[in-house]
Design an enzyme around this catalytic site. Structure first.
Site, PDB file in Angstrom:
ATOM      1  N   GLU A  41      -3.899   7.116  -4.339  1.00  0.00           N
ATOM      2  CA  GLU A  41      -4.137   6.645  -5.715  1.00  0.00           C
ATOM      3  C   GLU A  41      -5.640   6.630  -6.007  1.00  0.00           C
ATOM      4  OE1 GLU A  41      -2.243   2.728  -4.989  1.00  0.00           O
ATOM      5  OE2 GLU A  41      -4.242   1.865  -5.205  1.00  0.00           O
TER       6      GLU A  41
ATOM      7  N   ARG B 116       0.866  -1.169   0.000  1.00  0.00           N
ATOM      8  CA  ARG B 116       0.000   0.000   0.000  1.00  0.00           C
ATOM      9  C   ARG B 116       0.907   1.224   0.000  1.00  0.00           C
ATOM     10  NH1 ARG B 116      -3.498  -2.943  -1.206  1.00  0.00           N
ATOM     11  NH2 ARG B 116      -5.477  -3.341  -0.166  1.00  0.00           N
TER      12      ARG B 116
ATOM     13  N   HIS C  82      -1.449   0.016  -9.666  1.00  0.00           N
ATOM     14  CA  HIS C  82      -2.006  -0.967  -8.731  1.00  0.00           C
ATOM     15  C   HIS C  82      -2.621  -2.155  -9.486  1.00  0.00           C
ATOM     16  CE1 HIS C  82      -3.878  -1.550  -4.476  1.00  0.00           C
ATOM     17  NE2 HIS C  82      -3.580  -2.707  -5.036  1.00  0.00           N
TER      18      HIS C  82
HETATM   19  C1  8YV Z   1      -7.073  -5.092  -4.945  1.00  0.00           C
HETATM   20  C2  8YV Z   1      -5.279  -5.449  -3.428  1.00  0.00           C
HETATM   21  O1  8YV Z   1      -7.994  -5.807  -4.249  1.00  0.00           O
HETATM   22  O2  8YV Z   1      -5.796  -7.581  -2.606  1.00  0.00           O
HETATM   23  C3  8YV Z   1      -5.474  -6.433  -2.347  1.00  0.00           C
HETATM   24  O3  8YV Z   1      -5.284  -6.049  -1.191  1.00  0.00           O
HETATM   25  O4  8YV Z   1      -4.785  -4.396  -3.230  1.00  0.00           O
HETATM   26  C4  8YV Z   1      -5.730  -5.735  -4.795  1.00  0.00           C
HETATM   27  O5  8YV Z   1      -5.731  -7.067  -5.102  1.00  0.00           O
HETATM   28  C5  8YV Z   1      -7.471  -5.001  -6.327  1.00  0.00           C
HETATM   29  O6  8YV Z   1      -6.639  -4.068  -6.919  1.00  0.00           O
HETATM   30  C6  8YV Z   1      -8.901  -4.538  -6.506  1.00  0.00           C
HETATM   31  O7  8YV Z   1      -9.039  -3.225  -6.112  1.00  0.00           O
END
Ligand code: 8YV
Length: 318
Positions: free
Chosen positions: A266, A237, A284
């Site tokens: 983001e 993150r 992302h």
């Molecule tokens: C998001 C992610 O879920 O699993 C996570 O924590 O950051 C990603 O897999 C995906 O980008 C959908 O927003």
């Protein structure tokens, strides 16, 4: 056929994902938690389940829970659940599930791919061909070796381990920081402090969980300790890294570069990133493959089905 259970679906899903949710449940769609307000009180009042997709920090908070007085489960699309106020949810008896494991390989692949793309300057390689420089000026400028260097992982969870296993194949010695030493990985060197880890390695991979506890865990001091030859790779993150300190270090060449799939705020990222040529960036997309997103969506639906069938949840987090 028995009546379908009613859920609210929050987030940005593909048409197929929405279709599959609607096959199993009676669904109401909204884009984000703020949009819950636009639904009538009558349509919200009996909702017990939500399928949630979002990672804006604590987007799903007490004010949103207030709009759904009967809410009992939030099935999160993603391994990270920093979009949800877990403490408040637990206090209200709301169960949260996530989608771990099914995305480990894709996210780890992106971490390694970004490091190689940055260190070998793949973007410049494409430009070298397209601009005609290859024919005019000959070989592109030389870059830097990836294999055989020292790698550090901050946060040796499931994704951190998947990254480390891949790096072993690149003949790298693995060092890691985590809350405690892992007895299962004897060949990898534990550091009890992220600064000593950063001092030791060439490449520092950030694979922490998001949320308040890890906010800016990768501090200015950690970034500085990486040194002029160091590269930071973040697939976790944006919040886990002190982004201002990272930008300063990149601008002054205090570190060699950064490979980033995630950013604070983001998709509106700090414009300072756009001016840099020592950063490789992705929007992302760590888990963003057809295969993995299908597996995540299936697990999200399965957790909801189990809840409505009064069965134990597959991947509960509280
Ligand atoms: C998001 C992610 O879920 O699993 C996570 O924590 O950051 C990603 O897999 C995906 O980008 C959908 O927003």
């Amino acid at each position: 056929m028995s009546k379908k259970n009613e859920i609210i679906v929050i987030g940005d899903y593909t048409a197929t994902q929405l279709e599959k949710l609607s096959e199993e449940f009676q669904t109401i769609f909204v884009n984000k938690t703020d949009d819950l307000r636009s639904l009538s009180a009558a349509s919200r009042k009996n909702i017990k389940g939500v399928a949630f997709k979002g990672h804006r920090p604590l987007e799903f908070d007490a004010a949103s829970f207030d709009l759904l007085p009967e809410l009992r489960i939030i099935s999160n699309f993603g391994v990270g659940y920093d979009g949800i106020d877990i403490q408040e949810a637990s206090r209200r008896g709301i169960k949260i599930t996530n989608t771990p494991d099914v995305l480990n390989d894709d996210v780890a692949d992106v971490a390694i791919g970004m490091l190689i793309a940055l260190s070998r300057n793949f973007l410049n390689g494409v430009d070298w061909i397209k601009s005609g420089a290859w024919g005019k000026s000959g070989e592109m400028p030389l870059n830097r070796t990836v294999s055989g260097k020292k790698a550090g992982i901050v946060g040796l969870g499931r994704i951190g381990c998947a990254i480390a296993h891949r790096l072993s194949g690149f003949k790298m010695n693995i060092h890691y920081y985590s809350r405690s030493e892992k007895s299962s990985v004897k060949d990898w060197k534990f550091h009890s402090d992220p600064i000593s880890l950063a001092e030791e390695v060439d490449f520092l991979f950030i694979a922490l969980v998001g949320g308040q506890e890890t906010s800016q865990f990768v501090s200015k001091e950690v970034i500085q300790a990486l040194g002029a030859d160091g590269i930071l790779i973040n697939i976790s993150r944006g919040s886990t890294v002190d982004e201002e300190a990272l930008l300063d270090a990149l601008e002054t060449k205090h570190i060699r570069g950064a490979a980033l799939d995630v950013f604070t705020g983001e998709p509106s990222i700090n414009p300072r990133f756009l001016e840099l040529d020592n950063v490789f960036m992705q929007p992302h997309q760590g888990s963003g493959t057809i295969e993995t997103r299908e597996a995540m969506a299936k697990l999200q639906r399965a957790n909801l089905s189990r809840f409505f069938a009064n069965e134990s949840l597959i991947t509960p987090i509280n």
